[in-house]
Design a protein around this motif. Structure first.
Motif, PDB file in Angstrom:
ATOM      1  N   SER A  10       0.837  -1.203   0.000  1.00 55.79           N
ATOM      2  CA  SER A  10       0.000   0.000   0.000  1.00 55.79           C
ATOM      3  C   SER A  10       0.868   1.247   0.000  1.00 55.79           C
ATOM      4  O   SER A  10       2.030   1.206   0.404  1.00 55.79           O
ATOM      5  CB  SER A  10      -0.886   0.033   1.251  1.00 55.79           C
ATOM      6  OG  SER A  10      -1.767  -1.055   1.241  1.00 55.79           O
ATOM      7  N   TYR A  11       0.268   2.360  -0.461  1.00 54.65           N
ATOM      8  CA  TYR A  11       0.894   3.670  -0.308  1.00 54.65           C
ATOM      9  C   TYR A  11       0.018   4.474   0.653  1.00 54.65           C
ATOM     10  O   TYR A  11      -1.151   4.720   0.329  1.00 54.65           O
ATOM     11  CB  TYR A  11       0.988   4.387  -1.651  1.00 54.65           C
ATOM     12  CG  TYR A  11       1.878   3.685  -2.659  1.00 54.65           C
ATOM     13  CD1 TYR A  11       3.259   3.735  -2.540  1.00 54.65           C
ATOM     14  CD2 TYR A  11       1.326   2.974  -3.722  1.00 54.65           C
ATOM     15  CE1 TYR A  11       4.076   3.101  -3.472  1.00 54.65           C
ATOM     16  CE2 TYR A  11       2.137   2.343  -4.659  1.00 54.65           C
ATOM     17  CZ  TYR A  11       3.520   2.412  -4.525  1.00 54.65           C
ATOM     18  OH  TYR A  11       4.317   1.793  -5.447  1.00 54.65           O
ATOM     19  N   ASP A  12       0.537   4.848   1.770  1.00 56.12           N
ATOM     20  CA  ASP A  12      -0.235   5.607   2.773  1.00 56.12           C
ATOM     21  C   ASP A  12      -1.603   4.981   3.026  1.00 56.12           C
ATOM     22  O   ASP A  12      -2.625   5.674   3.003  1.00 56.12           O
ATOM     23  CB  ASP A  12      -0.418   7.070   2.322  1.00 56.12           C
ATOM     24  CG  ASP A  12       0.922   7.755   2.111  1.00 56.12           C
ATOM     25  OD1 ASP A  12       1.850   7.485   2.897  1.00 56.12           O
ATOM     26  OD2 ASP A  12       1.041   8.532   1.139  1.00 56.12           O
ATOM     27  N   SER A  36      -2.724   0.440 -17.087  1.00 60.43           N
ATOM     28  CA  SER A  36      -1.986   1.426 -16.314  1.00 60.43           C
ATOM     29  C   SER A  36      -2.666   1.639 -14.962  1.00 60.43           C
ATOM     30  O   SER A  36      -3.885   1.702 -14.878  1.00 60.43           O
ATOM     31  CB  SER A  36      -1.956   2.728 -17.111  1.00 60.43           C
ATOM     32  OG  SER A  36      -1.368   3.723 -16.341  1.00 60.43           O
ATOM     33  N   GLY A  37      -1.859   1.685 -13.906  1.00 56.11           N
ATOM     34  CA  GLY A  37      -2.407   1.921 -12.573  1.00 56.11           C
ATOM     35  C   GLY A  37      -2.872   0.662 -11.875  1.00 56.11           C
ATOM     36  O   GLY A  37      -3.384   0.727 -10.757  1.00 56.11           O
ATOM     37  N   SER A  38      -2.683  -0.519 -12.506  1.00 56.74           N
ATOM     38  CA  SER A  38      -3.190  -1.749 -11.897  1.00 56.74           C
ATOM     39  C   SER A  38      -2.256  -2.306 -10.815  1.00 56.74           C
ATOM     40  O   SER A  38      -2.590  -3.273 -10.145  1.00 56.74           O
ATOM     41  CB  SER A  38      -3.458  -2.809 -12.974  1.00 56.74           C
ATOM     42  OG  SER A  38      -2.295  -3.062 -13.728  1.00 56.74           O
ATOM     43  N   GLY A  39      -1.080  -1.692 -10.672  1.00 54.69           N
ATOM     44  CA  GLY A  39      -0.188  -2.102  -9.589  1.00 54.69           C
ATOM     45  C   GLY A  39       1.036  -2.878 -10.029  1.00 54.69           C
ATOM     46  O   GLY A  39       1.786  -3.419  -9.197  1.00 54.69           O
ATOM     47  N   LYS A  40       1.304  -2.900 -11.342  1.00 58.03           N
ATOM     48  CA  LYS A  40       2.394  -3.703 -11.871  1.00 58.03           C
ATOM     49  C   LYS A  40       3.762  -3.242 -11.368  1.00 58.03           C
ATOM     50  O   LYS A  40       4.573  -4.031 -10.901  1.00 58.03           O
ATOM     51  CB  LYS A  40       2.384  -3.685 -13.406  1.00 58.03           C
ATOM     52  CG  LYS A  40       1.077  -4.091 -14.029  1.00 58.03           C
ATOM     53  CD  LYS A  40       1.141  -4.024 -15.545  1.00 58.03           C
ATOM     54  CE  LYS A  40       1.442  -2.636 -16.090  1.00 58.03           C
ATOM     55  NZ  LYS A  40       0.357  -1.667 -15.852  1.00 58.03           N
ATOM     56  N   SER A  41       4.017  -1.933 -11.515  1.00 54.98           N
ATOM     57  CA  SER A  41       5.323  -1.420 -11.089  1.00 54.98           C
ATOM     58  C   SER A  41       5.510  -1.597  -9.590  1.00 54.98           C
ATOM     59  O   SER A  41       6.617  -1.890  -9.122  1.00 54.98           O
ATOM     60  CB  SER A  41       5.467   0.060 -11.454  1.00 54.98           C
ATOM     61  OG  SER A  41       5.533   0.194 -12.856  1.00 54.98           O
ATOM     62  N   THR A  42       4.429  -1.429  -8.854  1.00 59.12           N
ATOM     63  CA  THR A  42       4.510  -1.602  -7.407  1.00 59.12           C
ATOM     64  C   THR A  42       4.909  -3.038  -7.066  1.00 59.12           C
ATOM     65  O   THR A  42       5.764  -3.278  -6.207  1.00 59.12           O
ATOM     66  CB  THR A  42       3.154  -1.253  -6.756  1.00 59.12           C
ATOM     67  OG1 THR A  42       2.806   0.081  -7.129  1.00 59.12           O
ATOM     68  CG2 THR A  42       3.223  -1.373  -5.249  1.00 59.12           C
ATOM     69  N   LEU A  43       4.306  -3.980  -7.767  1.00 59.15           N
ATOM     70  CA  LEU A  43       4.632  -5.389  -7.554  1.00 59.15           C
ATOM     71  C   LEU A  43       6.117  -5.643  -7.829  1.00 59.15           C
ATOM     72  O   LEU A  43       6.822  -6.286  -7.038  1.00 59.15           O
ATOM     73  CB  LEU A  43       3.764  -6.252  -8.475  1.00 59.15           C
ATOM     74  CG  LEU A  43       3.952  -7.752  -8.346  1.00 59.15           C
ATOM     75  CD1 LEU A  43       2.654  -8.383  -7.870  1.00 59.15           C
ATOM     76  CD2 LEU A  43       4.329  -8.378  -9.665  1.00 59.15           C
TER      77      LEU A  43
HETATM   78  P1  ADP Z   1       1.175   0.364 -12.960  1.00 57.38           P
HETATM   79  O1  ADP Z   1       2.634   0.130 -12.965  1.00 57.38           O
HETATM   80  O2  ADP Z   1       0.366  -0.874 -13.206  1.00 57.38           O
HETATM   81  O3  ADP Z   1       0.756   1.465 -13.869  1.00 57.38           O
HETATM   82  P2  ADP Z   1       1.605   1.340 -10.274  1.00 57.38           P
HETATM   83  O4  ADP Z   1       2.128   0.194  -9.498  1.00 57.38           O
HETATM   84  O5  ADP Z   1       2.577   2.360 -10.713  1.00 57.38           O
HETATM   85  O6  ADP Z   1       0.727   0.804 -11.492  1.00 57.38           O
HETATM   86  O7  ADP Z   1       0.489   2.085  -9.399  1.00 57.38           O
HETATM   87  C1  ADP Z   1      -0.533   1.385  -8.732  1.00 57.38           C
HETATM   88  C2  ADP Z   1      -1.319   2.389  -7.882  1.00 57.38           C
HETATM   89  O8  ADP Z   1      -0.493   2.905  -6.853  1.00 57.38           O
HETATM   90  C3  ADP Z   1      -1.823   3.586  -8.677  1.00 57.38           C
HETATM   91  O9  ADP Z   1      -3.085   3.923  -8.180  1.00 57.38           O
HETATM   92  C4  ADP Z   1      -0.805   4.651  -8.367  1.00 57.38           C
HETATM   93  O10 ADP Z   1      -1.384   5.930  -8.414  1.00 57.38           O
HETATM   94  C5  ADP Z   1      -0.381   4.308  -6.953  1.00 57.38           C
HETATM   95  N1  ADP Z   1       1.027   4.680  -6.692  1.00 57.38           N
HETATM   96  C6  ADP Z   1       2.105   4.262  -7.390  1.00 57.38           C
HETATM   97  N2  ADP Z   1       3.245   4.761  -6.862  1.00 57.38           N
HETATM   98  C7  ADP Z   1       2.865   5.527  -5.821  1.00 57.38           C
HETATM   99  C8  ADP Z   1       3.573   6.327  -4.853  1.00 57.38           C
HETATM  100  N3  ADP Z   1       4.913   6.427  -4.880  1.00 57.38           N
HETATM  101  N4  ADP Z   1       2.848   6.966  -3.903  1.00 57.38           N
HETATM  102  C9  ADP Z   1       1.504   6.870  -3.862  1.00 57.38           C
HETATM  103  N5  ADP Z   1       0.782   6.132  -4.730  1.00 57.38           N
HETATM  104  C10 ADP Z   1       1.439   5.458  -5.701  1.00 57.38           C
END
Ligand code: ADP
Ligand code: MG
Length: 329
Positions: A10-12, A36-43
């Motif tokens: 999670s973010y915050d 886009s925004g599905s959480g891939k980069s976060t994973l």
């Molecule tokens: P993807 O790579 O699939 O486009 P991300 O993993 O970048 O998705 O983002 C997933 C969700 O987390 C989005 O809603 C994005 O706005 C949020 N998010 C990503 N990075 C941050 C961050 N550093 N702080 C707060 N929210 C973030």
């Protein structure tokens, strides 16, 4: 082997990855595909150790990676824009980590990597003199230099234009195979995922909705939304599905959805048609077929041979590929 076990990030307090469970065996290339925004980069960042897990675990060969810092995980990361050092030559970019580690015979390894990515003769060039595709090849060679046990790729080809992206995707697949690299790639581009990977996980709104062998997932998407996201022209239901079944000599099954792209399965119960267009990867083929009395059918599947435009093909409807009509659609 990489394993995510009910991972949430999670973010915050706002969830970005929810309850992700995923396995990646050595030597495989897994694409996580999602909008886009599905959480891939976060994973990906969590696997790299750049984001902490809120709950769940990330394991390598069964051991929890939580206490292992990023630089001790033995993983390499490559991004969309390559991030080369502009003041260093191609060879010095590729050999960067080798020099840091004082690896013996680094020059030989660099030459090997240049050959692997098809850039022999580019050793002394500066990044500013390279095309976008060449830059990504250098970035890839640099990531592979220290033979990471896992390569993490975040939309590695997305910054390139379409034609080049397609060609480089095939090259990327070959390079990863030749190097025997285990890789986790995230992308929003289904063509890229299919061209590069052999395993696929579909991500939507922070959740992994389906995963498996790439052909498996493509042949039998978990739900219509996934099917559409995978690039299917549409999902057939009701009367249209019944018409197709009749044309294939199958009993009409009321209240079924035929996933158009699941039509090419085997050779029984042939449905004749003429290929309007054909597009193939080594394992999969996507056909637009003009079938008498039905119109154009967009179909995806495995075929022994790859027919070209104008070739007659035989399609069949596999009853086991029929699914109940989802409610509300
Ligand atoms: P993807 O790579 O699939 O486009 P991300 O993993 O970048 O998705 O983002 C997933 C969700 O987390 C989005 O809603 C994005 O706005 C949020 N998010 C990503 N990075 C941050 C961050 N550093 N702080 C707060 N929210 C973030
Ligand atoms: Mg991203």
């Amino acid at each position: 082997m990489l394993a995510l076990d009910h991972l949430s990030v999670s973010y915050d307090g706002v969830p970005a990855v929810v309850d992700a469970t995923l396995e990646l065996a050595d030597g495989h290339v897994l694409a996580v595909l999602g909008p886009s925004g599905s959480g891939k980069s976060t994973l990906l960042r969590a696997v790299a150790g750049l984001e902490p897990a809120v709950s769940g675990r990330i394991c390598w060969d069964g051991a929890d990676l939580a206490p292992v810092p990023t630089h001790k995980r033995g993983f390499a990361l490559m991004f969309q824009d390559g991030q080369l050092f502009n003041h260093l030559t191609v060879a010095r970019n590729i050999g960067y980590a080798l020099r840091l580690r004082r690896t013996p015979r680094a020059a030989e390894r660099v030459a090997e990597l240049l050959a692997l990515v098809g850039l022999e003769g580019y050793a002394d060039r500066l990044p500013a003199t390279l095309s976008g595709g060449e830059r990504q090849r250098v970035a890839l060679a640099r990531s592979l230099a220290v033979a990471p046990r896992l390569l993490l790729l975040d939309e590695p080809l997305s910054a390139l234009d379409a034609g080049l992206r397609e060609r480089l995707a095939v090259d990327l697949r070959e390079i990863l195979r030749a190097a025997g690299t285990t890789a986790l790639m995230v992308t929003h581009d289904q063509e890229e995922a299919f061209a590069v990977a052999d395993r696929l996980a579909v991500m939507r709104a922070g959740r992994i909705v389906q995963q498996g062998d790439i052909a498996e997932v493509w042949r039998a998407p978990a739900d219509p939304e996934t099917a559409l996201f995978l690039g299917y022209a549409s999902v057939l239901e009701g009367a249209a599905a019944a018409a197709l079944l009749r044309a294939a000599g199958r009993p009409a099954a009321p209240a079924v959805a035929v996933r158009r792209s699941a039509l090419v399965v085997a050779d029984d119960g042939p449905l004749g048609g003429v290929v309007v267009s054909a597009r193939a990867t080594p394992e999969l083929i996507r056909l637009v077929v003009d079938v008498d009395g039905i119109g154009a059918v967009d179909a995806v599947g495995r075929l022994g041979t790859h027919p070209g435009p104008g070739d007659p093909v035989r399609l069949s409807v596999d009853p086991s590929r029929l699914a109940p009509t989802p409610t509300g659609r």
